[in-house]
Design a protein around this motif. Structure first.
Motif, PDB file in Angstrom:
ATOM      1  N   GLY A 167      45.821  91.395  57.683  1.00 34.64           N
ATOM      2  CA  GLY A 167      45.636  89.986  57.373  1.00 34.64           C
ATOM      3  C   GLY A 167      45.824  89.104  58.595  1.00 34.64           C
ATOM      4  N   GLN A 168      46.856  89.366  59.389  1.00 34.61           N
ATOM      5  CA  GLN A 168      47.077  88.568  60.599  1.00 34.61           C
ATOM      6  C   GLN A 168      45.969  88.779  61.627  1.00 34.61           C
ATOM      7  OE1 GLN A 168      50.935  88.376  62.460  1.00 34.61           O
ATOM      8  NE2 GLN A 168      52.030  88.833  60.545  1.00 34.61           N
ATOM      9  N   SER A 169      45.488  90.003  61.744  1.00 34.58           N
ATOM     10  CA  SER A 169      44.406  90.276  62.705  1.00 34.58           C
ATOM     11  C   SER A 169      43.132  89.554  62.314  1.00 34.58           C
ATOM     12  CB  SER A 169      44.156  91.775  62.790  1.00 34.58           C
ATOM     13  OG  SER A 169      45.247  92.463  63.329  1.00 34.58           O
ATOM     14  N   LEU A 170      42.796  89.597  61.028  1.00 34.30           N
ATOM     15  CA  LEU A 170      41.585  88.917  60.557  1.00 34.30           C
ATOM     16  C   LEU A 170      41.714  87.408  60.729  1.00 34.30           C
ATOM     17  CD1 LEU A 170      40.830  90.968  57.315  1.00 34.30           C
ATOM     18  CD2 LEU A 170      39.629  91.079  59.494  1.00 34.30           C
ATOM     19  N   ALA A 171      42.925  86.890  60.520  1.00 31.34           N
ATOM     20  CA  ALA A 171      43.137  85.448  60.706  1.00 31.34           C
ATOM     21  C   ALA A 171      42.929  85.059  62.166  1.00 31.34           C
ATOM     22  CB  ALA A 171      44.542  85.071  60.242  1.00 31.34           C
ATOM     23  N   SER A 172      43.364  85.911  63.079  1.00 31.43           N
ATOM     24  CA  SER A 172      43.174  85.631  64.501  1.00 31.43           C
ATOM     25  C   SER A 172      41.697  85.579  64.864  1.00 31.43           C
ATOM     26  CB  SER A 172      43.877  86.693  65.345  1.00 31.43           C
ATOM     27  OG  SER A 172      45.268  86.702  65.102  1.00 31.43           O
ATOM     28  N   ALA A 173      40.883  86.377  64.162  1.00 33.86           N
ATOM     29  CA  ALA A 173      39.450  86.420  64.442  1.00 33.86           C
ATOM     30  C   ALA A 173      38.658  85.450  63.588  1.00 33.86           C
ATOM     31  CB  ALA A 173      38.926  87.835  64.205  1.00 33.86           C
ATOM     32  N   GLY A 174      39.328  84.771  62.646  1.00 30.41           N
ATOM     33  CA  GLY A 174      38.616  83.879  61.734  1.00 30.41           C
ATOM     34  C   GLY A 174      37.705  84.627  60.781  1.00 30.41           C
ATOM     35  N   GLU A 175      38.122  85.826  60.406  1.00 28.83           N
ATOM     36  CA  GLU A 175      37.279  86.689  59.560  1.00 28.83           C
ATOM     37  C   GLU A 175      38.017  87.078  58.283  1.00 28.83           C
ATOM     38  OE1 GLU A 175      34.150  88.120  59.911  1.00 28.83           O
ATOM     39  OE2 GLU A 175      33.738  86.797  61.585  1.00 28.83           O
ATOM     40  N   GLN A 176      38.649  86.148  57.631  1.00 26.05           N
ATOM     41  CA  GLN A 176      39.415  86.470  56.434  1.00 26.05           C
ATOM     42  C   GLN A 176      38.499  86.540  55.216  1.00 26.05           C
ATOM     43  OE1 GLN A 176      42.550  83.343  57.163  1.00 26.05           O
ATOM     44  NE2 GLN A 176      43.914  85.020  56.575  1.00 26.05           N
ATOM     45  N   ASP A 177      37.789  87.647  55.100  1.00 23.65           N
ATOM     46  CA  ASP A 177      36.922  87.863  53.936  1.00 23.65           C
ATOM     47  C   ASP A 177      37.086  89.290  53.465  1.00 23.65           C
ATOM     48  OD1 ASP A 177      34.497  89.586  55.085  1.00 23.65           O
ATOM     49  OD2 ASP A 177      35.005  88.038  56.568  1.00 23.65           O
TER      50      ASP A 177
END
Length: 521
Positions: A167-177
């Motif tokens: 979740g934190q990694s996806l948030a860093s990339a703006g890819e929270q899907d």
């Protein structure tokens, strides 16, 4: 606390032990250059370099720093890992080294009540995002590479990234899907299943091919997978009769090196001579060529694969040992060892109670094909070397016109055995260098001198053969022709033999040499 850029001493284990009980060494591990075997090669432990295994070459490591404690060691590994080189974590134990994976350290920290779990999760999430961002394939495929890298290095913690880390990694990339999250999780699960399959003792070639295609597509972005991709390709080649025949033709004979390792390699404080660079290079070329053929043959590129087979014809097994080959084997201890080893391999392969006899028929068939081709290749090599050191006299009743044809067979056989005269010279130089390395292993102290002399004799004869095979240039031919024409003709007499047909043909050939520069008939 870290100790930066510590030098690498000769006694690395003792040096590391002196740094303290909680000391970890972060070391960069270069690729292995020493030749490795085929059938006995252990499956790679993905995420480990193998540098702590018994007999590993510690000159391959370069110390980055020494850390203390699991938390500091894992933090520095996550910061230093560049996704290209292999950064290993080592500790010193009584009598040996031990390699740790970052996933192992992370799992231990997760179960430590005194650990800051939020901080550790953030470090892992930052590393996972960096593996995605630095992948050259774009964002979506970058997550595939990041998931594969996680499974390689963090499998001891979890087969795929936990929700808190992902979740934190996806948030860093703006890819929270959900789609990206499912992509990462499914990739990690597939990789974990693939690594589990590596532990099986016997696997069909079709399954190995499927796994190789899966790993090979990721190896460019996850260097930790390269060793596995190469190992899978070698396992496929071991079950492909054509690949093993190609290997039998291209690999140099390194019996002396292998026997030295078997005899002295297990003894303490005994240095086994390093394989000479010419044969090591030829061995690497053979491995690379066999892998290229195997990749083409099992990727739908049949025409390209056939080109490899056409380029290197497979020698037939000799029905009888030639005179030159028998002579070389009588005088060369290494040649005798090579013949004995090949016979032992054949006997072990054909033993009906052998492990592979029923369990893996493809492996058995390919091994049989290798031994037959290797026997033919070994006979070619020994025949060529025997012609160099113990040239046979021309048959008494041989027609005079065929004398130069018979003499040319030495050069032809050398080329047939080694590929080119230069390649044969490289092998002989390498073998001479290997025999003369000090200290000489105990098993061949009585034979090394004679063996080196015999190889030197073969090398010198080869140099003479190569020099005589060089084409004369136009000026040399013209000078020799003029010299021959200037000689006074001797009067014919009853005691003088008439010119032979060979002499007349030779004179006509010389007379046909063009006088205009650049003109060739």
């Amino acid at each position: 606390m870290s100790e930066q850029h510590a030098p690498l001493p000769d006694e690395f284990r003792a040096w590391l032990a002196e740094r303290g009980e909680d000391a970890y060494a972060l070391v960069w591990v270069a690729e292995q250059s020493e030749p490795a075997g085929w059938a006995g090669t252990e499956a790679p432990r993905v995420g480990e370099s193998g540098i702590a295994r018994r007999g590993a070459d510690l000159t391959r490591i370069a110390v980055e720093e020494v850390t203390h404690g699991r938390q500091e060691t894992l933090r520095r590994w996550l910061q230093l890992d560049d996704g290209v080189r292999h950064l290993a974590i080592l500790t010193a134990e009584p009598g040996n080294l031990r390699e740790h994976t970052p996933g192992e350290l992370a799992a231990e920290l997760m179960h430590d009540p005194g650990n800051d779990e939020a901080r550790l999760t953030g470090l892992l999430a930052s590393w996972l995002y960096r593996r995605c961002a630095e992948a050259p394939q774009g964002l979506e495929l970058g997550w595939v590479a990041a998931a594969a890298a996680w499974t390689c290095h963090m499998r001891d913690l979890a087969g795929y990234p936990p929700p808190s880390v992902l979740g934190q990694s996806l948030a860093s990339a703006g890819e929270q899907d959900e789609a990206t999250e499912e992509l990462v999780v499914s990739t990690g699960r597939r990789m974990a299943d693939l690594l589990d399959r590596l532990e099986r003792a016997y696997r069909p070639r079709a399954e190995l091919i499927e796994d190789w295609h899966a790993v090979e597509s990721l190896a460019a972005d996850v260097p930790a997978l390269k060793a596995m991709a190469d190992w899978l390709l070698d396992q496929i080649a071991l079950r492909d009769a054509h690949a093993q025949q190609l290997r039998a033709v291209l690999e140099p004979d390194i019996t002396d090196y292998l026997r030295d390792r078997q005899a002295d390699g297990s003894l303490l404080n005994v240095t086994v001579p390093a394989l000479d660079s010419p044969r090591a290079a030829h061995l690497a070329q053979a491995r690379e060529t066999v892998r290229a053929y195997t990749a083409a043959a099992h990727s739908g590129r049949e025409q390209e694969a056939q080109q490899f087979l056409d380029a290197f014809p497979i020698p037939a097994r000799a029905l009888a040992i030639s005179g030159p080959a028998a002579s070389w084997r009588r005088h060369s201890a290494t040649a005798q060892d090579a013949v004995e080893d090949l016979a032992a391999q054949r006997a072990a392969t054909m033993t009906e109670d052998g492990a592979d006899y029923f369990a893996d028929p493809e492996l058995l068939h390919a091994a049989t094909a290798y031994l037959a081709a290797r026997e033919g290749q070994l006979h070619l090599v020994h025949d060529a070397l025997g012609r160099l050191t113990h040239p046979a006299p021309a048959p008494r009743d041989l027609p005079e016109e065929l004398a130069p044809v018979a003499a040319a067979q030495t050069q032809r056989r050398v080329i047939e055995a080694f590929g080119t005269l230069d390649r044969a010279a490289q092998v002989l130089e390498g073998q001479i260098h290997y025999q003369l390395q000090q200290p000489v292993p105990a098993r061949r102290r009585a034979t090394t001198g004679a063996e080196a002399d015999l190889l030197t004799q073969a090398r010198d004869a080869l140099e003479h053969t190569a020099a005589s095979a060089l084409p004369l240039d136009e000026e040399d031919i013209r000078a020799r022709l003029q010299e021959a024409m200037a000689r006074p003709a001797a009067p014919a007499g009853p005691g003088q033999a008439a010119p032979t047909a060979h002499d007349e043909a030779h004179t006509q050939a010389l007379a046909a040499v063009p006088t205009a520069p650049g003109v060739h008939r």
